[in-house]
Design a protein around this motif. Structure first.
Motif, PDB file in Angstrom:
ATOM      1  N   ASP A  45     -28.847 -16.198  -8.926  1.00 18.92           N
ATOM      2  CA  ASP A  45     -28.409 -16.165  -7.529  1.00 18.92           C
ATOM      3  C   ASP A  45     -26.972 -15.661  -7.497  1.00 18.92           C
ATOM      4  OD1 ASP A  45     -29.875 -19.457  -6.886  1.00 18.92           O
ATOM      5  OD2 ASP A  45     -30.809 -17.483  -7.131  1.00 18.92           O
ATOM      6  N   LYS A  46     -26.692 -14.759  -6.564  1.00 19.90           N
ATOM      7  CA  LYS A  46     -25.334 -14.219  -6.478  1.00 19.90           C
ATOM      8  C   LYS A  46     -24.934 -14.033  -5.027  1.00 19.90           C
ATOM      9  CE  LYS A  46     -24.259 -13.748 -10.792  1.00 19.90           C
ATOM     10  NZ  LYS A  46     -23.161 -14.545 -11.388  1.00 19.90           N
ATOM     11  N   SER A  47     -23.618 -13.971  -4.799  1.00 26.23           N
ATOM     12  CA  SER A  47     -23.095 -13.730  -3.455  1.00 26.23           C
ATOM     13  C   SER A  47     -22.111 -12.580  -3.452  1.00 26.23           C
ATOM     14  CB  SER A  47     -22.380 -14.979  -2.930  1.00 26.23           C
ATOM     15  OG  SER A  47     -23.292 -16.014  -2.696  1.00 26.23           O
TER      16      SER A  47
ATOM     17  N   ASN B 178     -20.855 -12.857   4.622  1.00 27.37           N
ATOM     18  CA  ASN B 178     -21.213 -12.901   3.211  1.00 27.37           C
ATOM     19  C   ASN B 178     -22.717 -12.689   3.053  1.00 27.37           C
ATOM     20  OD1 ASN B 178     -18.498 -13.576   2.730  1.00 27.37           O
ATOM     21  ND2 ASN B 178     -18.940 -15.750   3.071  1.00 27.37           N
TER      22      ASN B 178
ATOM     23  N   HIS C 125     -25.809 -13.637   0.478  1.00 25.78           N
ATOM     24  CA  HIS C 125     -26.265 -14.403  -0.670  1.00 25.78           C
ATOM     25  C   HIS C 125     -27.663 -13.928  -1.055  1.00 25.78           C
ATOM     26  CE1 HIS C 125     -26.138 -17.752  -3.461  1.00 25.78           C
ATOM     27  NE2 HIS C 125     -27.386 -17.996  -3.129  1.00 25.78           N
TER      28      HIS C 125
ATOM     29  N   ASN D  70     -30.882 -14.771  -3.575  1.00 25.16           N
ATOM     30  CA  ASN D  70     -31.528 -15.700  -4.506  1.00 25.16           C
ATOM     31  C   ASN D  70     -32.515 -14.961  -5.398  1.00 25.16           C
ATOM     32  OD1 ASN D  70     -30.291 -18.032  -3.501  1.00 25.16           O
ATOM     33  ND2 ASN D  70     -31.832 -18.237  -1.893  1.00 25.16           N
TER      34      ASN D  70
END
Lengths: 112, 115
Positions: free
Chosen positions: B18-20, B75, B77, B79
Motif C-alpha cells: 500500500d502506498k500514498s 492525496n 492512496h 492499496n
C-alpha cells in the motif's frame, strides 16, 4: 462523449522552421475550451495555449498560435521559428462542463 | 515557490504493498484532480475534488482512494498495488467549482513502478 484525436504520433522539423500539429475533437456542447499542453522529457505538463470556443479570434502566445475552426471541430497548433527547447510531447485537450479530455499526443522533435 | 507539488517524485514498490502520493497546491484553487499517464503517454482523469468534495470519480478500482483533508491538499492512496498500476500520476488544480472549464495547472508527476 467527447473525444480528442491527434492523428500525428510523431513529427520532426529543422530548427527555425515552422511546424503545425493537428487536433480534431468531437462534442455536442456549445460552450467549451481547448488547450495545448507540452510535456518535455522532464515530464512536467506545461500549458502552451488556450482557446475559448466562443471567441472567433485565434489565440496566440509568442511563437505559438492556433487555427481554431469551430465548424470543422479542428484546433491545430502552429509553432513558428522552432527551437530545440520545443522538443516535447504535445497534447491537445478539450473541456466542456465536466472534465478535461486529452488526445494521444504528438511527439515533436526539433532537429539542430 | 512551486504552485502544485507532489511527493514523492519516484516510488518503487513491491506488488501487494500500500502506498500514498501527496499533492499540495498553493494557488488558492478550489478544485483538484488526479490523472494517470500510462506507458503510452495517454492521460486520463481519475478523480476530481472541489472544496474537499468528490465531484468526478471515473471507473477506477476501489483500491484507489483519494483523500482531501482541505482544499489545498489531495492525496492518493493505493492499496494492494498491482503491476498494472505502474504509471506516472499527475495532480492538477484549477480555480473554481466548474473547474473543468478553467485552465488546469499540473504538478511534476509521480512515477510509480510496481515490481
Amino acid at each position: 462523449a467527447q473525444t480528442v484525436t491527434q492523428s500525428q504520433p510523431e513529427m520532426s522539423v529543422q530548427e527555425a522552421e515552422t511546424v503545425t500539429l493537428s487536433c480534431t475533437y468531437d462534442t455536442s456542447e456549445s460552450n467549451y475550451y481547448l488547450f495545448w499542453y507540452k510535456q518535455p522529457p522532464s515530464r512536467q505538463m506545461i500549458l502552451v495555449i488556450r482557446q475559448e470556443a466562443y471567441k472567433q479570434q485565434n489565440a496566440t502566445e509568442n511563437r505559438f498560435s492556433v487555427n481554431f475552426q469551430k465548424a470543422a471541430k479542428s484546433f491545430s497548433l502552429k509553432i513558428s521559428d522552432s527551437q530545440l527547447g520545443d522538443t516535447a510531447m504535445y497534447f491537445c485537450a478539450f473541456t466542456g462542463y465536466e472534465k478535461l479530455t486529452f488526445g494521444t499526443g504528438t511527439r515533436l522533435t526539433i532537429i539542430p | 515557490d512551486t504552485a502544485v507539488s507532489q511527493t514523492p517524485k519516484y516510488l518503487v514498490t513491491q506488488m501487494g504493498n500500500d502506498k500514498s502520493i501527496k499533492c499540495e497546491q498553493n494557488l488558492g484553487h478550489d478544485t483538484m484532480y488526479w490523472y494517470k499517464q500510462d506507458s503510452k503517454k495517454f492521460l486520463k482523469i481519475m478523480f476530481s475534488y472541489n472544496n474537499k468534495e468528490l465531484i468526478i470519480n471515473e471507473t477506477v478500482p476501489n483500491r484507489f482512494s483519494p483523500k482531501s483533508p482541505d482544499k489545498a491538499h489531495l492525496n492518493l492512496h493505493i492499496n494492494s498495488l498491482e503491476l498494472g498500476d505502474s504509471a506516472v500520476y499527475f495532480c492538477a488544480s484549477s480555480p473554481r467549482e466548474r473547474g473543468a472549464q478553467e485552465t488546469q495547472y499540473f504538478g511534476p508527476g509521480t512515477r510509480l513502478l510496481v515490481l
